[in-house]
Write a protein that holds these residues in place. Sequence first.
Motif, short mmCIF file in Angstrom:
data_model
loop_
_atom_site.label_atom_id
_atom_site.label_comp_id
_atom_site.label_asym_id
_atom_site.label_seq_id
_atom_site.Cartn_x
_atom_site.Cartn_y
_atom_site.Cartn_z
N ALA A 259 0.82 -1.21 0.00
CA ALA A 259 0.00 0.00 0.00
C ALA A 259 0.86 1.25 0.00
O ALA A 259 0.57 2.23 -0.71
CB ALA A 259 -0.94 -0.02 1.20
N ALA A 260 1.95 1.25 0.77
CA ALA A 260 2.82 2.42 0.82
C ALA A 260 3.57 2.61 -0.49
O ALA A 260 3.73 3.75 -0.99
CB ALA A 260 3.81 2.28 1.98
N ARG A 261 4.04 1.53 -1.10
CA ARG A 261 4.82 1.64 -2.33
C ARG A 261 3.93 2.07 -3.51
O ARG A 261 4.37 2.85 -4.36
CB ARG A 261 5.49 0.31 -2.64
N ALA A 262 2.71 1.55 -3.57
CA ALA A 262 1.83 1.87 -4.70
C ALA A 262 0.94 3.07 -4.43
O ALA A 262 0.22 3.51 -5.34
CB ALA A 262 0.96 0.66 -5.03
N GLY A 263 0.97 3.62 -3.20
CA GLY A 263 0.11 4.75 -2.88
C GLY A 263 -1.35 4.38 -2.81
O GLY A 263 -2.22 5.17 -3.19
N ASP A 264 -1.65 3.17 -2.34
CA ASP A 264 -3.03 2.69 -2.29
C ASP A 264 -3.69 3.12 -0.99
O ASP A 264 -3.06 3.19 0.08
CB ASP A 264 -3.07 1.16 -2.38
N LYS A 265 -4.99 3.40 -1.08
CA LYS A 265 -5.79 3.70 0.10
C LYS A 265 -6.23 2.43 0.81
O LYS A 265 -6.36 2.41 2.03
CB LYS A 265 -6.99 4.54 -0.30
N ALA A 266 -6.46 1.37 0.03
CA ALA A 266 -6.91 0.10 0.61
C ALA A 266 -6.34 -1.04 -0.21
O ALA A 266 -6.27 -0.97 -1.45
CB ALA A 266 -8.43 0.02 0.63
#
Length: 609
Positions: A259-266
């Motif tokens: 999530a942190a690497r891809a900038g995902d919210k969920a």
Amino acid sequence: MDADAHAWAAFASASSDDAFCAAWLTLQCSLITGVQAGLLLLHDEASQTYVPAAVWPDPRRDLSYLTEAAERSLSQRRGAVLGLDASERERLAPDSVHVAYPIETDASIRGTVVLDLTARSEPQLQSVLRQLLWGAGWLEAMLRRRGVGREALLLERAATVIDLLQAAQQHHVLDHAALAIVNELATKVHADRVSLGMERDGKLKLRAISRTALFDSKSQLVESIANAMEEVIDQESGVSVPPVPAARGRVNVAVRDLAARAGDKAVLGIPLTSGGEPVGALVLERSDGPVFDADTVLLCEMLGELLGPALDRMLHEERWFGGRLVDKLAQWRDDLLGPRRPALKLSAALVVLAALFLTFADGEFRVSAKTVVEGAVQRAVVAPFEGYLAEALVRAGETVTARQLLARLDDRDLRLERVRWSSEREQAERKYREALAKRDRAASRILAAQLSQAEAQLALIDEKLARTRLLAPFDGIVVSGDLSQFLGAPLEQGKVLFELAPLDAYRVILKVDERDIGYVTAAQPGELALTGLGGRTYPFTVKTITSVSTPQDGRNFFRVEAALEQAPPTLRPGMEGIGKIAAGERRLVWIWTRNFVDWARISFWAWLP
């Protein structure tokens, strides 16, 4: 009135099932006088127990003392009043009664409502039960509405799962099926990216990423997705960021890193299972919008359980034949050595015993061949000279006796010819006597020759007349010949009209395959089973083996003659069947596998350079 209006307003404006239940209980307690406490119990599908849905007047109050009345109402499936008997009043507070009424929908008990009332007369208690009966209709409507909503949600999930299964089944290659699944799933759950990976021999391989035809398996993003999948597979359960209630307490380090690497919210990871074991994983990502709720998690878990076996089968079909064979042998080994599958163990033991028996046991080796019965002597009745058929008295299959008339040729021309030669002889004889009377020696010698010629022609015609009657040479059966449709037809000299065979002497002709002729020798015994004489076998002895083969149906057969030891009275020439020649004792395994072994040896020798 203000309290009743407030209760009705709360009941009418309830926005959730919990608020509806609380407002309903409050309304019932306000409509019934003398209520000291109220408890509404509803059935919980998850725990399969009855849990409090509403408590009046204070939700924090302990109303466990109402349990007895609730249990009686649920067990009796009707309204119950506790406190009418003296023994019951001893267990209750002074001047108190407990009234319980079950909530029932579609012949199923869904809960009960229990009220703690001040003591009152039985007619007043009946009025209380009547009020609860009327009020229970609102709860039944709510429960039905909840059931309809739950069924609609289940149908929607089932339709989504079916669509994804159909998308997978349209492809026979794993990568193509995986790409179709992730694309369809991303659309269904509104995910920005869905990835699917499969595990083989402990190694995970990313198979498809939604809306991506090609990807670099060594990129940091792909490695992060693979790490998240391995984290899901190791825990054999769903993992999410942020955690949903069903996934709290699980390790989600790799999922948070993704999530942190891809900038995902969920991010949501779901295992794919087959036979209770994880075989792969799904990872769903959302960069914006709402997080994954419990319904989405449940949908993906259903999908993982249903898609897992199909994808695992495709994964195994990708393996080489040797790999699949090794897995199958390992499975059989585990089944044979494991504590289960007694039927398989018994079958394997029987197979081993049968193999040992066939390997070491001996049996009679018999050469099988197609067989036809012929007469020991077969006589042909032919046309003695050119002529016309006048009469046919027998046909094939009929039995005849010696000297019986079979057919008759037209003798009218022969009789006319005999009359002519008789006249010629009489003329020659008269002239011959006149020459003798005149002592004309030269004329007498010529006339004597003419007289001899006429007598010879008469003798020839008499012989032909005698031979116009075709007679049977012996007692027997007509094997072939049916002239009933050729009356008046011309016949050529020497044409075969009938074939006869005796009924007291037969020979058996066996067509032995060239692969088996080496096992056959003269004087070997055998048995014959005829198609027309079923149910019995007849012994015979091999007499002659011819050295000439006859091709038939792409194979060569040798003619072997045998003699029946005792011919049945119903036996007829031309009957067919199967004959088996006893060729000695051999191992049973050799008897059953010799044809295949001979074919394999010849084929291998022909293949060698």
